[in-house]
Scaffold this motif. Structure first.
Motif, PDB file in Angstrom:
ATOM      1  N   ARG A   1       0.816  -1.213   0.000  1.00  0.00           N
ATOM      2  CA  ARG A   1       0.000   0.000   0.000  1.00  0.00           C
ATOM      3  C   ARG A   1       0.851   1.266   0.000  1.00  0.00           C
ATOM      4  O   ARG A   1       0.331   2.342  -0.219  1.00  0.00           O
ATOM      5  N   ILE A   2       2.164   1.131   0.269  1.00  0.00           N
ATOM      6  CA  ILE A   2       3.025   2.318   0.336  1.00  0.00           C
ATOM      7  C   ILE A   2       3.020   3.003  -1.028  1.00  0.00           C
ATOM      8  O   ILE A   2       3.133   2.366  -2.067  1.00  0.00           O
ATOM      9  N   GLY A   3       2.881   4.288  -1.018  1.00  0.00           N
ATOM     10  CA  GLY A   3       2.949   5.075  -2.265  1.00  0.00           C
ATOM     11  C   GLY A   3       1.648   5.103  -3.004  1.00  0.00           C
ATOM     12  O   GLY A   3       0.905   6.069  -2.950  1.00  0.00           O
ATOM     13  N   THR A   4       1.295   3.976  -3.643  1.00  0.00           N
ATOM     14  CA  THR A   4       0.125   3.981  -4.525  1.00  0.00           C
ATOM     15  C   THR A   4      -1.182   3.775  -3.758  1.00  0.00           C
ATOM     16  O   THR A   4      -2.248   3.926  -4.328  1.00  0.00           O
ATOM     17  N   GLY A   5      -1.117   3.387  -2.504  1.00  0.00           N
ATOM     18  CA  GLY A   5      -2.339   3.159  -1.727  1.00  0.00           C
ATOM     19  C   GLY A   5      -2.912   1.772  -1.953  1.00  0.00           C
ATOM     20  O   GLY A   5      -3.891   1.392  -1.329  1.00  0.00           O
TER      21      GLY A   5
END
Ligand code: C2E
Ligand code: MG
Ligand code: MG
Length: 747
Positions: free
Chosen positions: A350-354
């Motif tokens: 989920r880091i960055g792009t969700g």
């Protein structure tokens, strides 16, 4: 004193260096660089001639010449790398040479180059104080150089330079190693340690980071030997990261690494170094190749030894961490990632792009506990184990397959590679285990990682709720995540906690709906129905009973109902209606703890109420859910004189075989059939059938939800004796119900 050698115990583990390797490449040795600063062109020429073929301590000399102090100063500002500076004392000024010396030591801060002062004539020799202050190696009359021997003077200077620079680079190197070892110990993954080793090693030797870290490939049973794998790669080798060493186009380098791994030893060549890290320390065999482009100096060898010992511990740490990691993040039974690993991976993805490009499936086997009960846990475990293969085949790496609990799996990967249809297809084929085939089905839910805004735990909980919705639809169902499902679940949860609180108070009470004989019009009894009053109004039982059934509250509710029903019967007695009976609704879950019939009997006895005045209503579906146990309790209740009514009859599609054995006194025709009696022939047919069935079973019939005179007449004409519904009365609070009864019984 610091000893620059690796741990004694490491010696036998070959983190040292030997010279017994493949033919060394012959690279030119680095020359000693000499700077001559003199305005005497004749002397400079003679010097150049004299140094031409000279070798000192095995290396040639490179002469750089400057003809005055200012030229030398300019040159030295850019180029520091001199072993010896020969400086004339008298140049543009009488003390130009001395000023140069001062500039070199004090302004440029160069302490390693050895300085030899040259004087043209006696009397210009520097005083002792100057010799000491500026750390001058020597001074010579130019005319004496021939007799003393230029080579001797330079040899002495170069030897002392070489010792000084060895100490200095050792000091710098040790500092570097110290810093590097901090970084090496903070590496947590193989990827990190491999790249740290390459970078720090290159830094230590002051060469570009061009290298490879290889680990000896697995040769375990399921993994065919793959040869060394490149787990770290820097510079031109970067594209080969995570590839097999055999894919490296430079065969010389590949062979060099293989020779190190196979021979369990480091390899040194004039243009490269291969460090070897044995299994014993690093928990796997590693070889680190670094292209140096030059042979190493003696001091560098020693530094390398210290570095290698540190790096070896770094590899060991990483292995240890990954072992701990495995313990914490691996499912013990199936050796695949567990729930903690799944949560961690969700967070990473989920880091960055969700996480919108990633999807998770939850797969829950249907009736797995039944299979465990029937065939034993050992077989259950083997089935789970056998399922990992087809799952892996359908979802190859880098998609993650994790086991969350018992028979609940998660698949986590890119959205275009992970979908529930694909997972469902796995169950089209029977699962093969030895010579047996098992037909399994599963319920599946899917959601993208951005479907829920909370943390990974909350996402998993949301998926779980969605999976439950699939389970409710029956075996083999698949439901995509819908935020509404979760909202409903949230509402149910809030309802449940509120119910817990309100049960302590008198917010739950009974109302009574009269039951009327359709032939005589007389009052024959009443059904007790539960009401829950809150500040915002009534919450209907159809909403809170199913929630209560999912918790232990249903038992408290059952007790409360029974107690209030007994009190109501006593109030009826007091009002002179001691022949009137009540029926209470009982949930399937209330049968979970054995002895329900005995508990009811005890409560009636305690209240001094004849058991025959208390009927229990159980829905057809509830009776069928655990037929033998429920039927037994009902039989006990009836044997003790109690009455049983089967509620919502006709909605459960029970088989006749069961119905015949169901101990009942009454069937209650569900209001959904009664509602459409007047307009729908099919409904009429169904009700006729139910009445016929009731008669053949010898039980009484009560119609629910009678709202019109027409319905009541039709029911009476077709053989249904009793009815209950708004035509006669809505469910009434006890005082109003008593008043209603008095009206009915008073002629
Ligand atoms: P049920 O036992 O089938 O109860 C009949 C339902 O029909 C009651 O709804 C009643 O108010 C409603 N009803 C009666 N006459 C008419 C009519 O003429 N027209 C219409 N449209 N409806 C009528 P209620 O009270 O909302 O109860 C719903 C269900 O909740 C009950 O169905 C029963 O299954 C459950 N329930 C109620 N009280 C209890 C209880 O004390 N314990 C348990 N376990 N379940 C209860
Ligand atoms: Mg009922
Ligand atoms: Mg009913």
């Amino acid at each position: 004193m610091v000893t620059l050698s690796p741990n004694a115990q490491d010696d036998d583990t070959l983190i040292g260096f030997r010279d017994e390797d493949p033919p060394p490449l012959t690279l030119p040795l680095r020359p000693w660089r000499v700077l001559a600063v003199d305005d005497d062109r004749g002397f400079q020429q003679a010097l150049a001639h004299a140094l031409g073929d000279l070798h000192i301590l095995g290396r040639p000399l490179e002469l750089v010449q400057a003809y005055c102090l200012s030229e030398a100063a300019r040159l030295l500002a850019k180029d520091h790398d001199f072993a010896v500076i020969l400086a004339d004392v008298v140049m543009e000024t009488e003390d130009a040479g001395l000023r140069l010396v001062k500039g070199v030591r004090e302004m440029l801060g160069l302490y390693e180059p050895r300085i030899v002062l040259l004087t043209g004539q006696p009397g210009f020799a520097p005083v002792d104080e100057v010799m000491e202050t500026y750390d001058l190696s020597d001074y010579c009359l130019k005319s004496d150089l021939a007799s003393r021997g230029l080579k001797n003077v330079l040899t002495a200077a170069i030897r002392s330079y070489s010792q000084l620079s060895a100490v200095s680079s050792a000091r710098k190197g040790l500092q570097l190693i110290l810093e590097a070892s901090n970084r090496l110990t903070t590496a947590r993954t193989l990827e990190q340690i491999a790249s740290t080793v390459l970078i720090e090693l290159a830094d230590l030797l002051q060469v570009p980071a061009e290298g490879i870290v290889c680990v000896e490939g697995s040769d375990s049973a399921e993994d065919a030997p793959r040869g060394p794998i490149i787990v770290g790669a820097a510079g031109q080798f970067a594209p080969y990261l995570n590839s097999a060493l055999r894919t490296l186009p430079d065969r010389n380098i590949a062979e060099c690494i293989v020779a190190s791994l196979d021979g369990h030893r480091p390899i040194e060549r004039n243009d490269c170094q291969v460090l070897y890290f044995p299994h014993q320390h690093a928990m796997a065999d590693y070889a680190v190749y670094l292209s140096t482009g030059r042979p190493l100096e003696t001091s560098e060898h020693e530094l390398l030894g210290v570095f290698a010992a540190n790096a070896s511990k770094g590899f060991g740490n990483v292995a240890l961490i990954s072992r701990l990691d495995r313990m914490a993040y691996e499912d013990e039974l199936l050796h695949i990632p567990n729930r903690a690993a799944l949560l961690r991976e969700i967070g990473r993805r989920r880091i960055g792009t969700g996480g919108g490009q990633h999807r998770m499936l939850l797969i829950d086997l249907d009736n797995f506990s039944g299979l465990n009960d029937a065939f034993g846990v050992a077989l259950g475990n083997r089935i789970l184990d056998a399922l990992v293969g087809p799952l892996r085949q359908a979802f190859p790496p880098p998609t993650m397959i994790a086991r969350i609990t018992a028979d609940l799996f998660a698949i986590l990967g890119l959205a275009d590679q992970v979908d529930s249809a694909h997972a469902m297809a796995i169950f089209d084929q029977p699962l093969r285990l030895d010579n047996d085939h098992y037909r399994l089905t599963a319920c599946i839910t899917e959601l993208t990682l951005d479907a829920v805004t909370g943390n990974a735990d909350e996402l998993l909980r949301a998926a779980w709720t969605s999976l439950r919705a699939a389970k409710q639809r029956g075996p083999g169902s698949s439901v995509a995540y819908d935020p509404d499902i979760e909202r409903q679940a949230g509402k149910r949860f809030a309802l449940m906690s509120r119910l817990g609180q309100d049960l302590q108070h008198d917010a739950l009470f009974l109302v009574f709906q009269p039951q009327i004989c359709l032939i005589t019009g007389r009052l024959v009894g009443a059904e007790a129905l539960l009401r829950w009053r809150t500040d915002e109004g009534f919450i209907p039982p159809a909403e809170f009973i199913p929630v209560a059934e999912k918790s232990a509250y249903i038992h408290a509710i059952g007790d409360r109902v029974m107690q209030q029903a007994c009190e109501a019967l006593k109030a009826l007695d007091a009002a002179g209606m001691d022949d009137l009976g009540l029926s209470v609704n009982v949930s399937a879950r209330q049968f979970d703890t054995p002895g329900l019939a005995a508990r009811i009997a005890a409560r009636c006895a305690e209240a001094g109420i004849a058991l025959c005045r208390l009927a229990i209503e159980i829905t057809e579906t509830a009776a069928m859910s655990n037929f033998s146990h429920v039927a037994q309790e009902l039989r006990t209740h009836r044997a003790a004189g109690g009455i049983v009514a089967i509620d919502d009859f006709g909605t459960g599609l029970s088989s006749l075989e069961y119905l015949r054995d169901l101990p009942a006194d009454h069937l209650k025709i569900d209001l959904s059939f009664v509602r459409h009696l007047e307009h729908d022939e099919r409904n009429r047919q169904i009700v006729r059938m139910i009445i016929k069935l009731g008669r053949s079973l010898g039980v009484g019939l009560i119609a629910e939800g009678v709202e019109t005179r027409g319905q009541a007449d039709w029911l009476r004409d077709n053989g249904c004796q009793a009815g209950q519904g708004w035509l006669f009365a809505k469910p009434l609070p006890l005082p109003e119900f008593i008043a209603f009864c008095q009206q009915y019984t008073t002629p």
